[in-house]
Design a protein around this motif. Structure first.
Motif, PDB file in Angstrom:
ATOM      1  N   ARG A  74       2.866  -7.718  10.012  1.00 25.39           N
ATOM      2  CA  ARG A  74       1.523  -7.853   9.780  1.00 25.39           C
ATOM      3  C   ARG A  74       0.792  -9.077  10.018  1.00 25.39           C
ATOM      4  N   LEU A  75       1.488 -10.186   9.049  1.00 25.88           N
ATOM      5  CA  LEU A  75       0.824 -11.390   8.939  1.00 25.88           C
ATOM      6  C   LEU A  75       0.814 -12.070  10.653  1.00 25.88           C
ATOM      7  N   LEU A  76       2.103 -11.971  11.177  1.00 26.32           N
ATOM      8  CA  LEU A  76       2.291 -12.719  12.322  1.00 26.32           C
ATOM      9  C   LEU A  76       1.314 -12.202  13.457  1.00 26.32           C
ATOM     10  N   LEU A  77       1.040 -10.863  13.352  1.00 27.03           N
ATOM     11  CA  LEU A  77       0.317 -10.199  14.542  1.00 27.03           C
ATOM     12  C   LEU A  77      -1.167  -9.973  14.013  1.00 27.03           C
ATOM     13  N   ALA A  78      -1.454 -10.191  12.822  1.00 28.32           N
ATOM     14  CA  ALA A  78      -2.856  -9.967  12.311  1.00 28.32           C
ATOM     15  C   ALA A  78      -3.344  -8.600  12.254  1.00 28.32           C
ATOM     16  N   LEU A  79      -2.476  -7.816  12.081  1.00 36.40           N
ATOM     17  CA  LEU A  79      -2.698  -6.184  12.171  1.00 36.40           C
ATOM     18  C   LEU A  79      -3.415  -5.970  10.933  1.00 36.40           C
ATOM     19  N   PRO A  80      -4.167  -4.775  10.983  1.00 37.13           N
ATOM     20  CA  PRO A  80      -5.142  -4.359   9.913  1.00 37.13           C
ATOM     21  C   PRO A  80      -4.414  -3.191   9.104  1.00 37.13           C
ATOM     22  N   VAL A  81      -3.190  -3.232   9.141  1.00 36.33           N
ATOM     23  CA  VAL A  81      -2.198  -2.379   8.653  1.00 36.33           C
ATOM     24  C   VAL A  81      -1.103  -2.820   7.601  1.00 36.33           C
ATOM     25  N   SER A  82      -0.996  -2.120   6.565  1.00 32.50           N
ATOM     26  CA  SER A  82      -0.216  -2.662   5.322  1.00 32.50           C
ATOM     27  C   SER A  82       1.016  -2.862   5.695  1.00 32.50           C
ATOM     28  N   GLY A  83       1.790  -4.108   5.205  1.00 30.14           N
ATOM     29  CA  GLY A  83       3.076  -4.242   5.366  1.00 30.14           C
ATOM     30  C   GLY A  83       3.963  -3.168   4.916  1.00 30.14           C
ATOM     31  N   GLY A  84       3.855  -2.445   3.873  1.00 26.26           N
ATOM     32  CA  GLY A  84       4.662  -1.199   3.559  1.00 26.26           C
ATOM     33  C   GLY A  84       4.568  -0.195   4.417  1.00 26.26           C
ATOM     34  N   VAL A  85       3.661  -0.012   5.267  1.00 24.36           N
ATOM     35  CA  VAL A  85       3.450   1.023   6.295  1.00 24.36           C
ATOM     36  C   VAL A  85       4.220   0.648   7.360  1.00 24.36           C
ATOM     37  N   LEU A  86       4.154  -0.580   7.805  1.00 19.67           N
ATOM     38  CA  LEU A  86       4.533  -1.024   9.053  1.00 19.67           C
ATOM     39  C   LEU A  86       6.262  -1.231   8.707  1.00 19.67           C
TER      40      LEU A  86
END
Length: 119
Positions: free
Chosen positions: A21-33
């Motif tokens: 999530r941090l590396l790709l700046a995704l608007p999804v929570s890390g838990g979901v990923l």
């Protein structure tokens, strides 16, 4: 000790999800990923370890506590949704319907696969 190893696996996938999530700046929570990654990992592996199953079973028994922070957050920001009741209601209804439908289709596929494996 097995439950501790299971929790370690879950935490590692959570950290992996947060990193993505941090590396790709995704608007999804890390838990979901992390859950998506662990799901695909388990699908490829084809089984769940006893350690992971034991840790997951322990978390299922306290699932309400895991959902509680989101509910509290909505409670304290409810005034921001005051003019959006129709959109919120539609999203809740559509989300619930899609969750139930997905669960139904998944269970049908899993049980059909289990029946054909035993024949």
């Amino acid at each position: 000790m097995p439950m501790l190893r299971g929790f370690l696996v879950l935490v590692l996938f959570f950290i992996l999800g947060e990193s993505v999530r941090l590396l790709l700046a995704l608007p999804v929570s890390g838990g979901v990923l992390g859950m998506v990654v662990i799901t695909f990992t388990l699908m490829v592996k084809g089984s769940v370890s006893d350690d992971l199953a034991r840790a997951s079973q322990g978390l299922i028994s306290v699932l309400v506590l895991l959902i509680m922070p989101g509910v509290v957050g909505v409670f304290f920001t409810a005034d921001q949704f005051s003019g959006q009741w129709l959109a919120v209601a539609a999203a809740l209804l559509a989300g619930t319907f899609l969750s139930v439908l997905t669960t139904l289709l998944l269970m049908k596929a899993v049980t059909a696969r289990g029946v054909s494996d035993h024949e």
